[in-house]
Design a protein around this motif. Structure first.
Motif, PDB file in Angstrom:
ATOM      1  N   ALA A  69       1.502  -7.146   4.999  1.00 36.44           N
ATOM      2  CA  ALA A  69       0.250  -6.800   5.677  1.00 36.44           C
ATOM      3  C   ALA A  69      -0.932  -7.009   4.730  1.00 36.44           C
ATOM      4  CB  ALA A  69       0.298  -5.362   6.155  1.00 36.44           C
ATOM      5  N   LEU A  70      -0.774  -6.564   3.487  1.00 40.02           N
ATOM      6  CA  LEU A  70      -1.856  -6.734   2.516  1.00 40.02           C
ATOM      7  C   LEU A  70      -2.108  -8.223   2.233  1.00 40.02           C
ATOM      8  CD1 LEU A  70      -1.133  -3.847  -0.031  1.00 40.02           C
ATOM      9  CD2 LEU A  70      -2.976  -3.974   1.625  1.00 40.02           C
ATOM     10  N   LYS A  71      -1.037  -8.992   2.161  1.00 43.49           N
ATOM     11  CA  LYS A  71      -1.168 -10.439   1.942  1.00 43.49           C
ATOM     12  C   LYS A  71      -1.956 -11.087   3.095  1.00 43.49           C
ATOM     13  CE  LYS A  71       1.021 -13.211  -0.396  1.00 43.49           C
ATOM     14  NZ  LYS A  71       0.539 -14.075  -1.503  1.00 43.49           N
ATOM     15  N   LYS A  72      -1.595 -10.599   4.297  1.00 48.42           N
ATOM     16  CA  LYS A  72      -2.258 -11.147   5.485  1.00 48.42           C
ATOM     17  C   LYS A  72      -3.752 -10.810   5.451  1.00 48.42           C
ATOM     18  CE  LYS A  72      -1.956 -12.871   9.771  1.00 48.42           C
ATOM     19  NZ  LYS A  72      -1.310 -12.165  10.867  1.00 48.42           N
ATOM     20  N   ASN A 106      -2.704 -10.066 -11.278  1.00 47.13           N
ATOM     21  CA  ASN A 106      -3.913  -9.267 -11.441  1.00 47.13           C
ATOM     22  C   ASN A 106      -4.898  -9.519 -10.289  1.00 47.13           C
ATOM     23  OD1 ASN A 106      -5.465  -7.402 -12.732  1.00 47.13           O
ATOM     24  ND2 ASN A 106      -6.553  -8.903 -13.972  1.00 47.13           N
ATOM     25  N   ASP A 107      -5.060 -10.812  -9.913  1.00 44.95           N
ATOM     26  CA  ASP A 107      -5.945 -11.140  -8.784  1.00 44.95           C
ATOM     27  C   ASP A 107      -5.449 -10.491  -7.495  1.00 44.95           C
ATOM     28  OD1 ASP A 107      -7.518 -12.585 -10.401  1.00 44.95           O
ATOM     29  OD2 ASP A 107      -6.737 -14.559  -9.810  1.00 44.95           O
ATOM     30  N   GLU A 108      -4.157 -10.646  -7.314  1.00 46.10           N
ATOM     31  CA  GLU A 108      -3.541 -10.064  -6.097  1.00 46.10           C
ATOM     32  C   GLU A 108      -3.751  -8.545  -6.069  1.00 46.10           C
ATOM     33  OE1 GLU A 108      -2.179 -12.440  -4.330  1.00 46.10           O
ATOM     34  OE2 GLU A 108      -0.390 -11.775  -3.257  1.00 46.10           O
ATOM     35  N   PHE A 109      -3.531  -7.947  -7.236  1.00 45.46           N
ATOM     36  CA  PHE A 109      -3.663  -6.491  -7.352  1.00 45.46           C
ATOM     37  C   PHE A 109      -5.105  -6.040  -7.072  1.00 45.46           C
ATOM     38  CE2 PHE A 109      -4.492  -2.752 -10.103  1.00 45.46           C
ATOM     39  CZ  PHE A 109      -3.675  -1.855  -9.438  1.00 45.46           C
ATOM     40  N   LYS A 110      -6.057  -6.793  -7.639  1.00 47.62           N
ATOM     41  CA  LYS A 110      -7.467  -6.435  -7.427  1.00 47.62           C
ATOM     42  C   LYS A 110      -7.832  -6.540  -5.942  1.00 47.62           C
ATOM     43  CE  LYS A 110      -9.446  -7.491 -11.939  1.00 47.62           C
ATOM     44  NZ  LYS A 110     -10.106  -8.547 -12.752  1.00 47.62           N
ATOM     45  N   PHE A 111      -7.312  -7.599  -5.309  1.00 45.91           N
ATOM     46  CA  PHE A 111      -7.608  -7.717  -3.886  1.00 45.91           C
ATOM     47  C   PHE A 111      -6.989  -6.562  -3.091  1.00 45.91           C
ATOM     48  CE2 PHE A 111      -6.409  -8.706   0.383  1.00 45.91           C
ATOM     49  CZ  PHE A 111      -7.669  -8.972   0.912  1.00 45.91           C
ATOM     50  N   PHE A 112      -5.758  -6.246  -3.466  1.00 51.77           N
ATOM     51  CA  PHE A 112      -5.086  -5.157  -2.754  1.00 51.77           C
ATOM     52  C   PHE A 112      -5.864  -3.856  -2.890  1.00 51.77           C
ATOM     53  CE2 PHE A 112      -0.407  -6.727  -2.421  1.00 51.77           C
ATOM     54  CZ  PHE A 112      -0.861  -7.825  -1.707  1.00 51.77           C
ATOM     55  N   LEU A 113      -6.359  -3.629  -4.114  1.00 57.01           N
ATOM     56  CA  LEU A 113      -7.154  -2.410  -4.328  1.00 57.01           C
ATOM     57  C   LEU A 113      -8.438  -2.444  -3.493  1.00 57.01           C
ATOM     58  CD1 LEU A 113      -6.944  -1.596  -8.147  1.00 57.01           C
ATOM     59  CD2 LEU A 113      -5.793  -0.451  -6.257  1.00 57.01           C
ATOM     60  N   ILE A 135       0.318  -0.096   7.680  1.00 60.35           N
ATOM     61  CA  ILE A 135      -0.939   0.152   6.948  1.00 60.35           C
ATOM     62  C   ILE A 135      -1.505   1.519   7.339  1.00 60.35           C
ATOM     63  CG2 ILE A 135      -3.378  -0.555   6.803  1.00 60.35           C
ATOM     64  CD1 ILE A 135      -1.798  -2.439   5.191  1.00 60.35           C
ATOM     65  N   GLU A 136      -1.495   1.790   8.638  1.00 57.09           N
ATOM     66  CA  GLU A 136      -2.019   3.070   9.144  1.00 57.09           C
ATOM     67  C   GLU A 136      -1.268   4.244   8.516  1.00 57.09           C
ATOM     68  OE1 GLU A 136      -4.452   4.056  11.288  1.00 57.09           O
ATOM     69  OE2 GLU A 136      -3.772   6.132  11.091  1.00 57.09           O
ATOM     70  N   LEU A 137       0.035   4.159   8.576  1.00 59.61           N
ATOM     71  CA  LEU A 137       0.842   5.299   8.108  1.00 59.61           C
ATOM     72  C   LEU A 137       0.765   5.462   6.592  1.00 59.61           C
ATOM     73  CD1 LEU A 137       3.937   4.798  10.440  1.00 59.61           C
ATOM     74  CD2 LEU A 137       2.129   6.490  10.666  1.00 59.61           C
ATOM     75  N   ALA A 179      -8.881  -4.150  -0.694  1.00 59.29           N
ATOM     76  CA  ALA A 179      -8.516  -3.972   0.727  1.00 59.29           C
ATOM     77  C   ALA A 179      -8.216  -2.507   1.018  1.00 59.29           C
ATOM     78  CB  ALA A 179      -7.287  -4.830   1.045  1.00 59.29           C
ATOM     79  N   HIS A 180      -7.509  -1.908   0.093  1.00 60.83           N
ATOM     80  CA  HIS A 180      -7.178  -0.481   0.235  1.00 60.83           C
ATOM     81  C   HIS A 180      -8.455   0.347   0.289  1.00 60.83           C
ATOM     82  CE1 HIS A 180      -5.408   3.431  -0.826  1.00 60.83           C
ATOM     83  NE2 HIS A 180      -4.315   2.944  -0.261  1.00 60.83           N
ATOM     84  N   SER A 181      -9.372  -0.007  -0.595  1.00 61.72           N
ATOM     85  CA  SER A 181     -10.637   0.715  -0.650  1.00 61.72           C
ATOM     86  C   SER A 181     -11.426   0.503   0.652  1.00 61.72           C
ATOM     87  CB  SER A 181     -11.434   0.215  -1.863  1.00 61.72           C
ATOM     88  OG  SER A 181     -12.742   0.705  -1.815  1.00 61.72           O
ATOM     89  N   ASN A 182     -11.435  -0.732   1.139  1.00 62.13           N
ATOM     90  CA  ASN A 182     -12.127  -1.011   2.417  1.00 62.13           C
ATOM     91  C   ASN A 182     -11.522  -0.200   3.563  1.00 62.13           C
ATOM     92  OD1 ASN A 182     -14.021  -2.752   1.441  1.00 62.13           O
ATOM     93  ND2 ASN A 182     -12.776  -4.590   1.762  1.00 62.13           N
TER      94      ASN A 182
END
Lengths: 192, 226
Positions: free
Chosen positions: A177-180, B37-44, A146-148, B46-49
């Motif tokens: 990692a994202l799933k977690k 779509n739900d998974e993708f929105k969460f990933f976005l 995630i860091e990298l 999380a990425h944003s966070n």
């Protein structure tokens, strides 16, 4: 002069014994390495240890840097190895869980700066605490990927090369990692 | 019910070098698949966070400068033959400092080097310089005397030459004059002698004539007597 050329010039000067060039080189990267350390180790004390070890490693191996890769990639390869070493030594997972419960370091870190824009500092601190809390639930490999990927914007090929795995494994680690993180987030929501 | 494509599609979505066509295809699937779509929105999210991280300032540290300076200093110290030459400026500075502190004077002259220390060095230096100046003065005087002597000799010879030349010329003139005088005198004497002889002759002739007259008179008288 571009940043990469400037790095090379500073490296050349540092190798010739210029303390000024060395200090400038350290200043260019210390913030990135320190924040990398905070995110990976979860506390400023270990992050500082990591930073010092990384720059010691850079200093010891500076003559080996050939300029084939970007200096920043080379530095993060060293940082990655040092993070793995520190994790092995201190059993980071346990420490992180403990640190996460107490959350002592971030408050200490920003306490000295609260006189300037205290609200903003508090927001920053809370945002960072959230990130740390999330990362703390991941394994070291997941945290590193995630860091990298997110913070250092490396490609999966570069991450794979650094971690000694295939690009697909790196992608899988990232996804896992994202799933977690999603699971952790859902747990937190349920608990809260 | 989970979608079998979720992991693959999301991995690809975040991978590098995603083509616009592939991205479009993924987005089409996301629009049609609620789970992805739900998974993708969460990933976005999380990425944003994650991207919400604010860099913390680095605590003060020496940046390894002490180590760097120490090791480079020791490196310089063990640089071998050429490294030692780097000490030359320092050594020179040290020697200069010693010279200043000890008031060292080094005087070099024809008689060699002369080193003195302390406050007396100035007097000794003066004496030494005075002796040298005297020596130089004597040498210069000798040289000048020799030059003057040579010059005088040369002048004397020239004067003598001129005098002798003039004397020779004068003597020649005098001899000519003397010769002319003697010649004139000799001619005058000859003339006087000739006149004297003439007078003598004339006198003799007169005597003879008188004698002749006397003789004739006598003769006449005799005749007359007879």
């Amino acid at each position: 002069m571009g940043l990469i050329n400037e790095d090379e010039a500073l490296i050349a000067a540092a190798l010739k014994g210029s303390a000024y060039a060395w200090e400038k080189l350290v200043k260019r990267y210390e913030s990135r390495i320190f924040n990398y350390g905070v995110r990976i180790t979860g506390n400023t004390s270990d992050a500082m240890d990591l930073t010092q070890e990384v720059f010691l490693g850079i200093y010891r191996n500076l003559h080996r840097f050939r300029g084939d890769a970007k200096f920043s990639s080379w530095i993060f390869r060293i940082a990655h190895n040092k993070a793995v070493d520190i994790n092995r030594r201190k059993r980071l997972t346990t420490t992180l869980a403990h640190t996460n419960n107490d959350e002592p370091d971030f408050l200490e870190t920003v306490a000295g700066d609260n006189r300037y824009e205290p609200d903003k500092k508090l927001d920053d601190q809370q945002a960072n605490s959230r990130v740390i809390s999330m990362l703390a639930r991941l394994s070291l490999e997941q945290r590193l990927v995630i860091e990298l990927k997110v913070y250092q914007s490396l490609t999966f090929e570069e991450i794979a090369d650094m971690q000694g795995v295939s690009a697909n494994t790196a992608k899988t680690r990232f996804y896992t990692a994202l799933k977690k993180l999603k699971t952790v987030s859902e747990e937190n929501n349920v608990l809260s | 019910m989970s979608c079998p494509k979720t992991q693959h599609l999301l991995q690809e979505y975040f991978s590098d070098g995603l083509t616009p066509l592939a991205k479009k295809e993924i987005e089409n699937h996301l629009n049609s698949c609620e789970q992805c779509n739900d998974e993708f929105k969460f990933f976005l999210l999380a990425h944003s966070n994650m991207k919400g991280w604010k860099d913390q300032s680095v605590p003060h540290w020496d940046r390894g400068l002490e180590l760097f300076k120490r090791e480079h200093r020791s490196e310089k110290e063990s640089m071998g033959f050429w490294g030692r030459w780097q000490l030359v400026p320092t050594a020179i500075s040290f020697v200069m400092l010693c010279v200043l502190l000890l008031n060292v004077s080094v005087i070099s002259g024809e008689r060699g080097f002369f080193v003195s220390f302390g406050a007396n060095s100035s007097n000794l230096q003066l004496q030494y310089q005075l002796a040298e100046i005297q020596e130089q003065y004597l040498v210069e005087m000798d040289t000048l005397v020799n030059q003057v002597g040579e010059w005088l000799d040369s002048n004397n010879v020239q004067v003598l030459q001129v005098v002798m030349e003039r004397t020779r010329e004068a003597t020649m003139e005098n001899l000519d004059l003397i010769y002319a005088y003697f010649e004139q005198q000799r001619l005058r004497d000859l003339e006087d002698m000739r006149i004297s002889y003439q007078e003598l002759v004339d006198s003799d002739y007169e005597t003879i004539r008188s004698l002749q007259q006397l003789a004739r008179f006598v003769s006449y008288q005799d005749d007359a007597v007879r």
